[in-house]
Scaffold this motif. Structure first.
Motif, PDB file in Angstrom:
ATOM      1  N   VAL A   1     -10.982  -4.622 -11.609  1.00 32.46           N
ATOM      2  CA  VAL A   1     -12.183  -4.032 -12.203  1.00 32.46           C
ATOM      3  C   VAL A   1     -13.395  -4.865 -11.787  1.00 32.46           C
ATOM      4  O   VAL A   1     -13.321  -6.094 -11.708  1.00 32.46           O
ATOM      5  CB  VAL A   1     -12.059  -4.001 -13.738  1.00 32.46           C
ATOM      6  CG1 VAL A   1     -13.290  -3.358 -14.367  1.00 32.46           C
ATOM      7  CG2 VAL A   1     -10.792  -3.248 -14.143  1.00 32.46           C
ATOM      8  N   ALA A   2     -14.516  -4.208 -11.531  1.00 32.42           N
ATOM      9  CA  ALA A   2     -15.701  -4.904 -11.008  1.00 32.42           C
ATOM     10  C   ALA A   2     -16.512  -5.570 -12.119  1.00 32.42           C
ATOM     11  O   ALA A   2     -17.739  -5.444 -12.183  1.00 32.42           O
ATOM     12  CB  ALA A   2     -16.569  -3.931 -10.224  1.00 32.42           C
ATOM     13  N   ASP A   3     -15.820  -6.316 -13.004  1.00 33.57           N
ATOM     14  CA  ASP A   3     -16.527  -7.132 -13.992  1.00 33.57           C
ATOM     15  C   ASP A   3     -16.560  -8.568 -13.475  1.00 33.57           C
ATOM     16  O   ASP A   3     -16.172  -8.841 -12.335  1.00 33.57           O
ATOM     17  CB  ASP A   3     -15.852  -7.034 -15.360  1.00 33.57           C
ATOM     18  CG  ASP A   3     -14.369  -7.402 -15.323  1.00 33.57           C
ATOM     19  OD1 ASP A   3     -13.907  -7.971 -14.298  1.00 33.57           O
ATOM     20  OD2 ASP A   3     -13.664  -7.126 -16.321  1.00 33.57           O
ATOM     21  N   ASP A   4     -17.024  -9.506 -14.293  1.00 31.91           N
ATOM     22  CA  ASP A   4     -17.155 -10.892 -13.823  1.00 31.91           C
ATOM     23  C   ASP A   4     -15.805 -11.459 -13.394  1.00 31.91           C
ATOM     24  O   ASP A   4     -15.689 -12.102 -12.342  1.00 31.91           O
ATOM     25  CB  ASP A   4     -17.765 -11.766 -14.922  1.00 31.91           C
ATOM     26  CG  ASP A   4     -19.239 -11.473 -15.143  1.00 31.91           C
ATOM     27  OD1 ASP A   4     -19.854 -10.839 -14.268  1.00 31.91           O
ATOM     28  OD2 ASP A   4     -19.770 -11.879 -16.200  1.00 31.91           O
ATOM     29  N   GLU A   5     -14.777 -11.231 -14.210  1.00 30.43           N
ATOM     30  CA  GLU A   5     -13.445 -11.742 -13.876  1.00 30.43           C
ATOM     31  C   GLU A   5     -12.919 -11.112 -12.598  1.00 30.43           C
ATOM     32  O   GLU A   5     -12.378 -11.794 -11.724  1.00 30.43           O
ATOM     33  CB  GLU A   5     -12.479 -11.465 -15.022  1.00 30.43           C
ATOM     34  CG  GLU A   5     -11.051 -11.945 -14.751  1.00 30.43           C
ATOM     35  CD  GLU A   5     -10.076 -11.509 -15.823  1.00 30.43           C
ATOM     36  OE1 GLU A   5      -8.880 -11.859 -15.696  1.00 30.43           O
ATOM     37  OE2 GLU A   5     -10.485 -10.826 -16.772  1.00 30.43           O
ATOM     38  N   GLY A   6     -13.089  -9.807 -12.470  1.00 28.50           N
ATOM     39  CA  GLY A   6     -12.606  -9.111 -11.285  1.00 28.50           C
ATOM     40  C   GLY A   6     -13.325  -9.539 -10.022  1.00 28.50           C
ATOM     41  O   GLY A   6     -12.708  -9.682  -8.959  1.00 28.50           O
ATOM     42  N   CYS A   7     -14.626  -9.762 -10.120  1.00 27.87           N
ATOM     43  CA  CYS A   7     -15.390 -10.202  -8.945  1.00 27.87           C
ATOM     44  C   CYS A   7     -14.970 -11.594  -8.509  1.00 27.87           C
ATOM     45  O   CYS A   7     -14.868 -11.873  -7.299  1.00 27.87           O
ATOM     46  CB  CYS A   7     -16.892 -10.161  -9.254  1.00 27.87           C
ATOM     47  SG  CYS A   7     -17.576  -8.486  -9.350  1.00 27.87           S
ATOM     48  N   ARG A   8     -14.711 -12.482  -9.462  1.00 24.01           N
ATOM     49  CA  ARG A   8     -14.231 -13.830  -9.109  1.00 24.01           C
ATOM     50  C   ARG A   8     -12.873 -13.745  -8.440  1.00 24.01           C
ATOM     51  O   ARG A   8     -12.612 -14.438  -7.440  1.00 24.01           O
ATOM     52  CB  ARG A   8     -14.147 -14.715 -10.364  1.00 24.01           C
ATOM     53  CG  ARG A   8     -15.490 -15.172 -10.902  1.00 24.01           C
ATOM     54  CD  ARG A   8     -15.320 -16.304 -11.905  1.00 24.01           C
ATOM     55  NE  ARG A   8     -14.499 -15.905 -13.042  1.00 24.01           N
ATOM     56  CZ  ARG A   8     -14.986 -15.329 -14.141  1.00 24.01           C
ATOM     57  NH1 ARG A   8     -16.286 -15.089 -14.251  1.00 24.01           N
ATOM     58  NH2 ARG A   8     -14.188 -15.009 -15.146  1.00 24.01           N
ATOM     59  N   PHE A   9     -11.986 -12.915  -8.986  1.00 16.72           N
ATOM     60  CA  PHE A   9     -10.664 -12.740  -8.387  1.00 16.72           C
ATOM     61  C   PHE A   9     -10.793 -12.178  -6.979  1.00 16.72           C
ATOM     62  O   PHE A   9     -10.071 -12.604  -6.062  1.00 16.72           O
ATOM     63  CB  PHE A   9      -9.820 -11.801  -9.253  1.00 16.72           C
ATOM     64  CG  PHE A   9      -8.470 -11.506  -8.688  1.00 16.72           C
ATOM     65  CD1 PHE A   9      -7.388 -12.334  -8.965  1.00 16.72           C
ATOM     66  CD2 PHE A   9      -8.273 -10.411  -7.854  1.00 16.72           C
ATOM     67  CE1 PHE A   9      -6.133 -12.065  -8.426  1.00 16.72           C
ATOM     68  CE2 PHE A   9      -7.028 -10.140  -7.314  1.00 16.72           C
ATOM     69  CZ  PHE A   9      -5.957 -10.964  -7.595  1.00 16.72           C
ATOM     70  N   TYR A  10     -11.691 -11.238  -6.788  1.00 16.47           N
ATOM     71  CA  TYR A  10     -11.873 -10.598  -5.484  1.00 16.47           C
ATOM     72  C   TYR A  10     -12.262 -11.624  -4.424  1.00 16.47           C
ATOM     73  O   TYR A  10     -11.737 -11.609  -3.301  1.00 16.47           O
ATOM     74  CB  TYR A  10     -12.938  -9.510  -5.592  1.00 16.47           C
ATOM     75  CG  TYR A  10     -12.888  -8.471  -4.496  1.00 16.47           C
ATOM     76  CD1 TYR A  10     -11.995  -7.402  -4.560  1.00 16.47           C
ATOM     77  CD2 TYR A  10     -13.740  -8.556  -3.402  1.00 16.47           C
ATOM     78  CE1 TYR A  10     -11.952  -6.445  -3.567  1.00 16.47           C
ATOM     79  CE2 TYR A  10     -13.702  -7.597  -2.406  1.00 16.47           C
ATOM     80  CZ  TYR A  10     -12.801  -6.540  -2.491  1.00 16.47           C
ATOM     81  OH  TYR A  10     -12.761  -5.602  -1.487  1.00 16.47           O
TER      82      TYR A  10
END
Length: 221
Positions: A16-25
């Motif tokens: 998901v393009a939230d803060d956690e998802g962007c860091r994982f990406y």
């Protein structure tokens, strides 16, 4: 991150393009993608030389596309990405394209589906090719990913009360990929292979479009 299914050796998740998802990406998906491009350059329409020069904004621009949903299989122990694919859509054209991510980027967010589809009873999605790291193959991970994206597409079709058209484009000489998608419930279009020009590699490839039989689904082995 949204966990779809879990096994002892891996978990299937939607980024998901939230803060956690962007860091994982950036921390996990980006190295996976670059390693895959380096190990199997013929499996992709892009190149390692091109994407190694992407900025963080370029990478995050991909996950933030409203019509692209990235699914990964990760090791639950170290969060390493083992396999990945994306579900693109709903798309405006019934004909599958070589680069569905680019097609989704060119569409407006929030367009009324009845306006963009000539056939209002259909909802159109495309899967980008599934790639699994060599050391993780043979465990059913790729099938688990395909199951997750097909179920997501079917849920969306059911929500809209429309018939699903789900496709994937593969190189016509990649017999292993063709066989894999057949085992997941896809069949090759009757038109057969087509020639497609790839401007990134400045070359033409023979491709085969395969469509998902929405009324018939095999569970991952």
């Amino acid at each position: 991150m949204s966990t779809i299914s879990s096994q002892l050796e891996w978990e299937v998740e939607h980024i998901v393009a939230d803060d956690e998802g962007c860091r994982f990406y950036l921390d996990r998906y980006k190295p996976f993608r670059l390693d895959a491009l380096k190990q199997d350059p013929d499996a992709f329409g892009s190149t390692h030389e091109r994407e190694i020069n992407f900025t963080d904004a370029d990478w995050l621009g991909r996950i933030k596309k409203p019509l692209a949903k990235t699914f990964v299989a990760v090791s639950p122990h170290d969060r390493r990405v083992l396999s990945a694919t994306s579900l693109i859509g709903p798309l405006s054209n019934a004909g599958p394209v070589s680069n569905p991510s680019q097609a989704s980027a060119e569409m407006r967010d929030g367009v009324d589906q009845q306006q963009i589809h000539g056939e209002a009873s259909l909802v159109l999605f495309q899967i980008s090719g599934v790639y699994t790291m060599p050391e993780a193959r043979g465990r059913g991970i790729a099938k688990a990913l395909v199951k997750a994206v097909t179920e997501k597409a079917m849920d969306e079709a059911n929500r809209l009360r429309r018939q699903l058209v789900l496709s994937v484009v593969v190189y016509s000489t990649n017999y292993a990929a063709i066989s894999f998608y057949e085992s997941c419930g896809f069949v090759a279009d009757a038109e057969g292979p087509r020639i497609s020009f790839n401007p990134v590699k400045n070359s033409s490839e023979e491709e085969l479009c395969m469509r998902y039989l929405w009324h018939y689904h095999r569970s991952p082995e």
